[in-house]
Structures are given as C-alpha cells and as structure tokens.
Design an enzyme around this catalytic site. Structure first.
Site, PDB file in Angstrom:
ATOM      1  N   SER A  11       0.652  -1.216   0.054  1.00 19.19           N
ATOM      2  CA  SER A  11      -0.045   0.031  -0.049  1.00 19.19           C
ATOM      3  C   SER A  11       0.831   1.273   0.011  1.00 19.19           C
ATOM      4  CB  SER A  11      -0.856   0.088   1.439  1.00 19.19           C
ATOM      5  OG  SER A  11      -0.173   0.045   2.286  1.00 19.19           O
ATOM      6  N   HIS A 186       5.111  -2.499   7.354  1.00 18.98           N
ATOM      7  CA  HIS A 186       5.597  -1.107   7.805  1.00 18.98           C
ATOM      8  C   HIS A 186       6.036  -1.348   9.009  1.00 18.98           C
ATOM      9  CE1 HIS A 186       2.707   0.433   4.648  1.00 18.98           C
ATOM     10  NE2 HIS A 186       3.145   1.664   4.885  1.00 18.98           N
TER      11      HIS A 186
END
Ligand code: DGL
Length: 267
Positions: A11, A186
């Site tokens: 993303s 992340h």
C-alpha cells in the site's frame, strides 16, 4: 534462468522492508516495486476493497513483464492471496504463512503475539496459521493501526512513536509472549521502538526473511533465477508522488531510487 524482474507491491512504503530482503538474499535479481501511496492505508478497508486494489496492483506489475509477484503487504496477503492466485498464471507469494512459520520456529514458551493492521487481525489469517504450528500454544493478536501513518510520515525515531508503541504493546507484554510477529510490512521500520517496549527477551519476527527464503527456493527449483553479468536495474512506482517515499527508501534500503507516478485506477 529467467532475466525478468520480480514484482513487489504494498500500500505504500512498507513493502520496502521486503524489497530490502530481496536485495540481501537475491542481489542479482531485478525488482519492480509498486507502492499504492494514493490509497494507503489498506489496513482499515474491507476485504472487497483490498482485493480490488490488489488485483489492480498485480495487473500493473504484469505490464512490467515480471516473472513472479511478492505481495509485500500482510493486509493484501491475509485477505486477497487466493483471489490473486486464482486470477493470474504467474507465481504469487504472500507473507502471512512464512511469518507464522518463523514465529513458531522462534518461540520457546509457546506464547506468540502478532501485531498487524485491523483488517489483517480481523481476517484471522495469522491466528489460524500460528495455531496450525505445534510449537505454538497461545496466540495473542493486536491491531496497531497508527503504526502505518507513523511509518509513512517517517516518524519512526520519535517520542510519538514510542508512546504509541507503549500503549499498543502493554497488553502483549502482560501476556508473557516471548515472540512477536510484526505482521505488517510497515512495522519493521519501527523495530527500534517496538523492541524497546517489548524488551530484549522478546524475539521480533520480520516475515520478510522467511518469505524471501521461500521465493528464492521456488524460483531456483523452477530454474527461474536471474543469471547475468549485468547488474540488475530496479524500478519504483507509486500512485501518488510523495517526498517521503524517497526518504524512507533511503532509510529502508540504503539507496535513493526516484519513484515514477502511475495512475493505478487504469489497471
Ligand atoms: N504494509 C501493509 C501490511 O503489511 C499495509 C498497511 C496499510 O496500508 O494499512 O499490512
């Protein structure tokens, strides 16, 4: 042998932690990376939306003639891997199964925590994968959605990140987990503050390592590794130009690559 690049998508910047692992374990391979920076985060969206985005992301990578795709996003892996594998002919690798295996290998007391986006935790994919492992006795899952915007903003060495980590992770410490799977690509960007809160006795697992081990094995047995005297050329694409991408790229993989902007909705 196969000279074509490996496609990687996320993303946003999180998948750079997986690209970094490809560079480490398979330095001869070329990478085409796509970060969907216009539509990040995926982790708060429905399975249908994540699947629609993931299919578009793979379709884009296919226009770059990739030989395989690494879904460098746990949210997309947890929700949409079967849909992607059914829709496309090439090998597509997810990160959840390898992450769970690595967590199971590391635990001594059988208590494993997993932190991930809300959508990944809600899917139950990690909890199920971990419970299939005989070494794992108890699984504790916790959604940590604020870690993603902190990483996208580059606030990883910051007191806000420390406070956020303390608030999210206290409960897992109280459960006595000895292993914590960072189930969002992340999160390894916040490894320092996650590690500080959990303490030195807790092993932090980055699923990227195990994932890329498997990718290497699979490409090797299909005789599809790149073997060229020429150094590989890597290409980075984003769906919205952000200065942060280049900054985090430098931090995550130690080199600056300029990212080209593409219109992902067209795919
Ligand atoms: N980095 C992704 C993951 O591994 C998604 C984060 C997000 O967009 O919410 O889950």
């Amino acid at each position: 042998m196969d000279e074509r690049p490996i496609g990687v998508f996320d993303s946003g910047v999180g998948g750079l932690t997986v690209a970094r692992e490809i560079l480490r374990q398979m330095p001869e391979e070329a990478i085409v990376y796509f970060g969907d920076t216009a539509r990040v985060p995926y982790g708060s969206k429905s399975r249908e939306t994540v699947t629609r985005f993931s299919l578009q992301d793979v379709r884009f990578l296919l226009t770059k003639n990739v030989k395989a795709v690494v879904v460098a996003c746990n949210t997309a892996s947890a929700n949409s891997l079967p849909a992607m594998q059914a829709a496309f002919q090439l090998p597509i690798f997810g990160v959840v199964e390898p992450g769970a295996k690595a967590g199971a290998k590391a635990t001594k007391n059988g208590k494993v925590g997993v932190i991930a986006t809300s959508s990944t935790i809600q899917s139950g994919a990690y909890q199920q994968a971990l419970r299939r492992e005989p070494e794992v006795k108890e699984v504790y899952a916790k959604a940590c959605p604020l870690f993603v915007p902190l990483a996208e903003e580059g606030w990883t060495e910051d007191e806000v990140a420390d406070l956020t980590a303390r608030r999210y992770l206290r409960e897992l410490q109280d459960r006595g987990v000895d292993t914590l799977v960072m189930g969002c690509t992340h999160y390894p960007l916040l490894r320092r503050c996650i590690g500080e809160v959990m303490g030195p006795k807790v092993t932090l697992i980055d699923p990227a390592r195990e994932t890329i081990l498997r990718v290497k094995e699979a490409l090797s047995s299909a005789n599809a590794l790149r073997q060229s005297d020429q150094p590989p050329q890597h290409h980075f694409y984003v769906s919205d130009r952000t200065a942060m991408f280049e900054t985090i790229c430098r931090k995550a993989i130690g080199q600056v690559y300029e990212a080209e902007e593409i219109a992902i909705e067209q795919y």
